[in-house]
Scaffold this motif. Structure first.
Motif, PDB file in Angstrom:
ATOM      1  N   GLY A 120      38.853   9.233 -24.104  1.00  0.00           N
ATOM      2  CA  GLY A 120      37.492   9.914 -23.952  1.00  0.00           C
ATOM      3  C   GLY A 120      36.645   9.349 -23.055  1.00  0.00           C
ATOM      4  O   GLY A 120      36.692   8.161 -22.449  1.00  0.00           O
ATOM      5  N   MET A 121      35.696  10.233 -22.402  1.00  0.00           N
ATOM      6  CA  MET A 121      34.588   9.787 -21.775  1.00  0.00           C
ATOM      7  C   MET A 121      33.342  10.481 -22.390  1.00  0.00           C
ATOM      8  O   MET A 121      33.520  11.721 -22.777  1.00  0.00           O
ATOM      9  N   HIS A 122      32.341   9.800 -22.257  1.00  0.00           N
ATOM     10  CA  HIS A 122      31.002  10.074 -22.893  1.00  0.00           C
ATOM     11  C   HIS A 122      29.919  10.687 -21.795  1.00  0.00           C
ATOM     12  O   HIS A 122      29.963   9.845 -20.762  1.00  0.00           O
TER      13      HIS A 122
ATOM     14  N   PHE B 184      32.649   6.461 -11.477  1.00  0.00           N
ATOM     15  CA  PHE B 184      33.872   6.253 -10.570  1.00  0.00           C
ATOM     16  C   PHE B 184      33.613   5.104  -9.475  1.00  0.00           C
ATOM     17  O   PHE B 184      32.529   4.924  -9.215  1.00  0.00           O
ATOM     18  N   PRO B 185      34.703   4.047  -9.645  1.00  0.00           N
ATOM     19  CA  PRO B 185      35.685   4.215 -10.150  1.00  0.00           C
ATOM     20  C   PRO B 185      36.122   3.786 -11.667  1.00  0.00           C
ATOM     21  O   PRO B 185      37.483   3.529 -12.028  1.00  0.00           O
ATOM     22  N   ARG B 186      35.189   3.472 -12.327  1.00  0.00           N
ATOM     23  CA  ARG B 186      35.455   2.714 -13.596  1.00  0.00           C
ATOM     24  C   ARG B 186      36.251   3.338 -14.552  1.00  0.00           C
ATOM     25  O   ARG B 186      37.191   2.988 -15.411  1.00  0.00           O
ATOM     26  N   ALA B 187      35.961   4.864 -14.288  1.00  0.00           N
ATOM     27  CA  ALA B 187      36.769   5.905 -15.195  1.00  0.00           C
ATOM     28  C   ALA B 187      38.354   5.913 -14.862  1.00  0.00           C
ATOM     29  O   ALA B 187      39.023   6.147 -15.784  1.00  0.00           O
TER      30      ALA B 187
ATOM     31  N   ALA C  17      37.277  16.245 -13.212  1.00  0.00           N
ATOM     32  CA  ALA C  17      37.669  15.001 -12.805  1.00  0.00           C
ATOM     33  C   ALA C  17      38.187  14.157 -13.939  1.00  0.00           C
ATOM     34  O   ALA C  17      39.181  13.518 -13.525  1.00  0.00           O
ATOM     35  N   LEU C  18      37.857  14.448 -15.132  1.00  0.00           N
ATOM     36  CA  LEU C  18      38.249  13.812 -16.187  1.00  0.00           C
ATOM     37  C   LEU C  18      39.958  14.311 -16.456  1.00  0.00           C
ATOM     38  O   LEU C  18      40.873  13.573 -16.671  1.00  0.00           O
ATOM     39  N   ALA C  19      39.846  15.727 -16.195  1.00  0.00           N
ATOM     40  CA  ALA C  19      41.213  16.310 -16.347  1.00  0.00           C
ATOM     41  C   ALA C  19      42.213  15.625 -15.505  1.00  0.00           C
ATOM     42  O   ALA C  19      43.387  15.436 -15.809  1.00  0.00           O
TER      43      ALA C  19
END
Length: 742
Positions: free
Chosen positions: A145-147, A474-477, A166-168
């Motif tokens: 997940g991202m919040h 980004f880029p931590r995600a 971007a998450l996808a």
């Protein structure tokens, strides 16, 4: 379509995929993608196939025909519904999956094997050579997940879609949308129009940091909300990219905006306003009135129709019980239900909401405070205050999602660079995110099965702009996506960093404003043959560091760093990363104050918090002072609720004249300077009192000439945070900086 291996391909993209696949075998040959290529697919994979076709055709002049050069095959033998196989031979690209979701992840992998020009339509060639390989892949965790908090600052629907895209790309499958809080209610509820008219807007917004004194405001009305049509649009868009959207409707705390619209929802029905500053507030939903539950059930009824996800996040965190303690209705509820105290009253509140949602076919997620007073029967716990909540919940056989502040809060600073945008505090560099193992050591194999996955969080108190959201994420995600997807044995930071360097070009093509700290210099004090030395390094191993020790800016002609720099006197090191043509990163500067304790032995009791361990005990006597504005850098050490004892061994008796240190006093972050320090010199004991102040930095100095070998500092914790302050009822944090002995 066989490609002659003796012929040099026009362009080949190196296989640098994020998140790293479970198994990958690369061969020497290539597949040529051109307008001669066609695609066929099982009807179940139409969404993924259409995405790939559109990506290729809009990204280049290549047009896809109708044949089987690229084939999507439904394979029921693939066990994981999110798993896939991708095989590229000189004659064919084959994607096998059990579901379209698995196929979509294969497409995202294939996307990263194409040049970045495909991302923005700038790829000019009429063909591209794709490396032949075979990948078998599936996620480690089912929840990735991202919040995003839109209550503090709101962002456009178009930006939310860009965020989801971007998450996808990173195979994230859940978007946690934080829609309500004290500072704004962001979702349209048709039955309660004042939530749009009143709760969605605040009169003004805090300027600067919460801890800045005096507080100032911008004087501008701020707010807005997403209509139900907006919500449906975003949810459908995310579904098409195989991302579930989980809404968060905060209760019983973080409810001031709702109570501002409908005062009867609070305990004392006072007329209040939507919060214009950050933090935690005493005005929470009343737990004693049945009409409160009617309101929340009405709200949730409308929320359920908008979000098909099986989960509804109900918050449950940071709910002060101040008003409940004096509320007649709440106290009557405690007596009627046979509850022990207000914590059990919160558990009653959460369980009542959970029962309602369970009857509607939904499950609840709550922050780890929902453990207090007893956990609702079917609740999933989102563990943010460390890992203890996760361990406790998993041992009770409840599902948990790992999102501790130490590794998952992307509103923390990601660099010690002084030019970083204002953030809430803390320090969470890319490497620390990547180091996180979502399975706590305290869980056995059976209990570990209750860890559903991991999530990165972005709270937006200090993030008003969309490009700043991107900068913080980004880029931590990328790191978060890899630890959520990839096998633990494939986690390798040095390899990951090299792939991030390549991936950043893709972010640039997508106009995503990422933070590039790959070319920054990091420093560490070490000891070489008893002599303190300063070690420099950078994440990218094939780059050159040039430095000076006189404070002047490094240039292409400056000395090349080859070994640690001796530290035997005051100095200022400046350094930067260079290639053969220019400086690549920002200039690193560190000022050193050489004093009598540098490099000596030091012990701490207890150890600092793992979240704020800085450079460890030696960081207190390494000649480097911490930031004047950030308590979470490598030099500040944090202790939560503990009395601290520090012993410095100078090695032999020495003349000393003064001992200086300083404490961080960011009371908005639960950090309080101590009231006194006790010093022991061999057998002599003295103490100094520290004046009470609201200043962020509290300097202390003990001035006296004496001779001693051992110096012991006893620093009592401030104690419990008083009522009316942020974090009231909790023990305070103590943060201490360099101890300078002259």
């Amino acid at each position: 379509m066989i490609f002659n291996c003796d012929q040099k391909p026009t362009e080949v993209v190196a296989s640098q995929i994020i998140p790293v696949p479970n198994e990958k075998v690369v061969s020497e040959s290539y597949f040529i993608l051109s307008s001669n290529i066609g695609m066929q697919y099982d009807v179940a994979f139409k969404t993924s196939a259409d995405f790939l076709k559109t990506f290729i055709e809009e990204g280049s002049s290549i047009k896809i025909k109708d044949n089987n050069d690229i084939t999507f095959i439904k394979d029921e033998n693939i066990k994981n519904p999110e798993g896939y196989q991708l095989e590229i031979t000189p004659s064919q690209i084959t994607i096998k999956a059990k579901t379209d979701q698995g196929a979509s992840y294969a497409v995202q992998t294939l996307r990263q094997l194409l040049p970045v020009g495909f991302e923005n339509g700038s790829f000019a060639s009429r063909e591209i050579a794709i490396q032949c390989l075979k990948i078998e892949d599936a996620p480690r965790f089912q929840y990735r997940g991202m919040h995003l908090d839109v209550a503090r600052h709101m962002f456009s629907v178009e930006f939310i879609k860009k965020y989801i895209d971007a998450l996808a790309m990173l195979k994230v499958n859940t978007f946690h949308w934080h829609l309500t809080d004290d500072q704004g209610w962001r979702i349209e509820i048709k039955k309660y129009p004042k939530l749009q008219q009143t709760a969605a807007f605040r009169d003004e917004t805090l300027v600067g940091h919460f801890s800045d004194q005096p507080s100032t405001y911008d004087g501008k009305r701020y707010g807005g909300f997403y209509t139900q049509e907006d919500i449906k649009d975003v949810v459908a868009y995310a579904k098409n990219r195989h991302i579930k959207v989980i809404p968060e409707i905060e209760m019983p705390g973080h409810a001031q905006a709702a109570i501002a619209a409908y005062p009867e929802l609070g305990c004392h029905e006072d007329s209040i306003k939507v919060a214009k500053t950050w933090g935690v507030f005493d005005d929470i939903f009343c737990a004693g009135k049945d009409e409160i539950f009617v309101f929340l059930q009405d709200v949730l009824d409308e929320v359920i129709t908008l979000f098909p996800s099986k989960y509804i996040h109900i918050g449950g965190d940071e709910a002060p019980k101040t008003h409940w303690k004096t509320c007649e209705a709440c106290q009557n509820r405690i007596k009627k239900e046979g509850l022990k105290d207000e914590h059990e009253l919160q558990s009653y509140f959460i369980q009542r909401i959970e029962k309602y949602l369970n009857n509607k076919g939904k499950q609840i997620i709550g922050w780890d405070e929902i453990l207090e007073g007893g956990l609702a029967p079917n609740a999933t716990v989102m563990s943010w205050r460390g890992t203890n909540g996760a361990v406790e919940a998993a041992k009770q056989h409840h599902n948990v999602i790992m999102t501790p502040t130490s590794h998952c809060y992307f509103d923390y600073y990601q660099s010690t660079n002084k030019d970083e945008p204002l953030a809430i505090g803390g320090y969470l560099p890319l490497e620390k995110v990547y180091s996180f193992n979502p399975i706590p050591e305290a869980l056995n194999q059976e209990e570990s099965q209750y860890v559903l996955g991991v999530q990165g969080n972005l709270w937006t108190e200090y993030i008003p702009k969309e490009n700043q959201v991107e900068y913080m994420v980004f880029p931590r995600a990328l790191a978060m996506s890899e630890i959520a997807w990839s096998k633990r044995e494939n986690i390798n930071y040095e390899d990951f960093v090299s792939r991030v360097e390549a991936f950043n070009k893709r972010l640039e093509a997508l106009e995503i404003n990422y933070a590039n700290h790959l070319y920054e210099v990091e420093g560490e004090l070490i000891s070489e043959q008893g002599v303190p030395s300063y070690k420099l390094e950078t994440l990218i191993k094939d780059k050159i560091i040039r430095f000076t020790t006189d404070g002047s800016l490094p240039t292409q002609e400056s000395q090349v760093y080859k070994k640690p720099i001796p530290f035997t006197e005051d100095m200022t090191i400046t350094a930067a990363v260079f290639n053969e043509k220019k400086q690549l990163g920002t200039t690193f500067t560190e000022t050193f104050n050489y004093h009598k304790a540098v490099g000596k032995n030091i012990t701490l009791n207890p150890d600092p918090s793992k979240v704020y361990s800085g450079s460890g005990a030696q960081g207190l006597i390494n000649g480097i002072s911490g930031s004047d504005s950030r308590y979470g850098d490598k030099e500040w050490l944090g202790f939560w609720g503990d009395d601290v004892e520090i012993t410095i061994d100078l090695g032999k008796a020495m003349e000393i004249n003064s001992i200086k240190t300083r404490f961080y006093n960011g009371q908005g972050q639960w950090i309080y300077a101590p009231k006194k320090i006790e010093f022991t010199f061999d057998s002599e004991i003295e103490s100094i009192n520290i004046p009470n102040t609201n200043d962020i930095l509290v300097n202390t100095s003990f001035n006296r000439k004496l001779k001693t070998r051992f110096i012991k500092l006893k620093i009592p914790n401030y104690g419990v945070i008083p009522e009316g302050r942020q974090g009231s009822g909790n023990k305070a944090w103590t943060f201490i900086d360099e101890i300078i002995i002259n």
